[in-house]
Write a protein that holds these residues in place. Structure first.
Motif, PDB file in Angstrom:
ATOM      1  N   GLN A  89       0.826  -1.211   0.000  1.00 15.39           N
ATOM      2  CA  GLN A  89       0.000   0.000   0.000  1.00 15.39           C
ATOM      3  C   GLN A  89       0.857   1.257   0.000  1.00 15.39           C
ATOM      4  OE1 GLN A  89      -3.373   0.960   2.241  1.00 15.39           O
ATOM      5  NE2 GLN A  89      -4.346  -1.047   2.097  1.00 15.39           N
ATOM      6  N   SER A  93       0.358   3.500  -3.251  1.00 17.59           N
ATOM      7  CA  SER A  93      -0.295   4.780  -2.944  1.00 17.59           C
ATOM      8  C   SER A  93       0.636   5.950  -3.204  1.00 17.59           C
ATOM      9  CB  SER A  93      -0.764   4.792  -1.481  1.00 17.59           C
ATOM     10  OG  SER A  93      -1.745   3.807  -1.245  1.00 17.59           O
ATOM     11  N   GLY A 156      -5.270   5.863   0.702  1.00 13.47           N
ATOM     12  CA  GLY A 156      -3.827   6.076   0.732  1.00 13.47           C
ATOM     13  C   GLY A 156      -3.374   7.018  -0.363  1.00 13.47           C
ATOM     14  N   VAL A 157      -3.924   6.877  -1.550  1.00 18.40           N
ATOM     15  CA  VAL A 157      -3.581   7.775  -2.657  1.00 18.40           C
ATOM     16  C   VAL A 157      -4.000   9.202  -2.324  1.00 18.40           C
ATOM     17  CG1 VAL A 157      -4.040   8.331  -5.070  1.00 18.40           C
ATOM     18  CG2 VAL A 157      -3.720   5.946  -4.381  1.00 18.40           C
TER      19      VAL A 157
END
Length: 279
Positions: A89, A93, A156-157
């Motif tokens: 992640q 991300s 997360g992005v």
């Protein structure tokens, strides 16, 4: 003048009092769990009188959980799943966020909004299609199914992109003039500057993956593949439950989460503050 100062003191007193009450309300369940972890099943729900520390603490609960169920296997599975998902992640991300924050390409804003809009959709809405898809890939009852589904995060992005937006574009432009590639800018400039955001995302991802119950319940069936959250359910029988052992296992399962949070809390507060005001 004295009246205004007195009012400020009274106001602060009530604010602190409210904060203390809220903190106590949040700590009491945790303290009850600690207390129940060293009690017998009969003592756990003994309320008259309620005893925080029993006369004969049952420390053996912390030993029995390792022998009554394959707790070590569950810990190993949970650690593996959590670490792999957290690393993936962070990679996906931060990489996607760099593109949305510092690169220009067609329909960038539209793609970003469409991706972020998926945050508003509850996972329960599409968990059945996901299960059918994973089963079609032959990943049912495999940790790889959980890894594939959780390796990407719209939240997360969004978090990383908001932080990257606060980094001056002039740094990237200067690096490009010097001949540095976009991959080099991402690895040598953006990542080192984004420790607060990375720490914040690490905490969120680690805690969510470590404490996840519904996901492993759907995909993991065999005992050797189960995580801690599923393993603790083995102490619940048809007619009785061993609550002392459940609480002891819960206490042990909290230790890694507390360690991660305490190690990253300095950057966590800074990351939340920075990502909240940039845009």
């Amino acid at each position: 003048m004295h009246s205004a100062s007195g009012k400020k003191r009274v106001g602060k007193f009530f604010i602190y009092l409210i904060l203390i009450i809220i903190a106590a309300a949040m700590l009491i369940p945790f303290l009850w769990m600690l207390s129940a972890s060293i009690k017998t099943d009969r003592e756990v729900f003994q309320m008259n009188p309620f005893v925080w520390i029993p006369e004969n603490p049952r420390w053996s609960n912390y030993v029995d959980i390792w022998t009554k169920i394959p707790f070590a296997t569950f810990v190993k599975n949970t650690v593996f799943l959590t670490i792999v998902v957290t690393i993936l992640q962070l990679l996906t991300s931060s990489f996607a966020a760099y593109s949305f924050a510092k690169l220009e390409f067609k329909h960038k804003n539209l793609l970003f909004m469409a991706y972020i809009a998926t945050i508003a959709m509850p996972w329960q809405v599409y968990m059945v299609p996901q299960f059918i898809m994973m089963r079609g890939f032959g990943l049912n009852d495999k940790l790889l199914a959980m890894i594939c589904l959780q390796a990407f995060s719209a939240f997360g992005v969004f978090l990383m992109r908001q932080f990257y937006m606060g980094i001056p574009d002039s740094l990237c432009e200067a690096a490009r003039i010097d001949g540095m590639s976009e991959y080099g800018i991402y690895a040598k400039i953006m990542l080192p500057l984004s420790k607060p955001a990375i720490s914040t995302l690490t905490i969120f991802t680690f805690v969510n993956t470590w404490n996840d119950y519904l996901g492993p319940l759907i995909y993991l069936k065999t005992e050797q593949k189960k995580t801690i959250q599923l393993g603790l359910k083995m102490f619940i029988g048809q007619y009785s439950s061993e609550y002392g052992l459940i609480m002891a296992g819960s206490v042990l399962s909290l230790i890694p989460v507390l360690i991660v949070f305490l190690c990253l809390q300095k950057y966590f507060v800074e990351g939340v503050a920075n990502t909240g005001v940039k845009g």
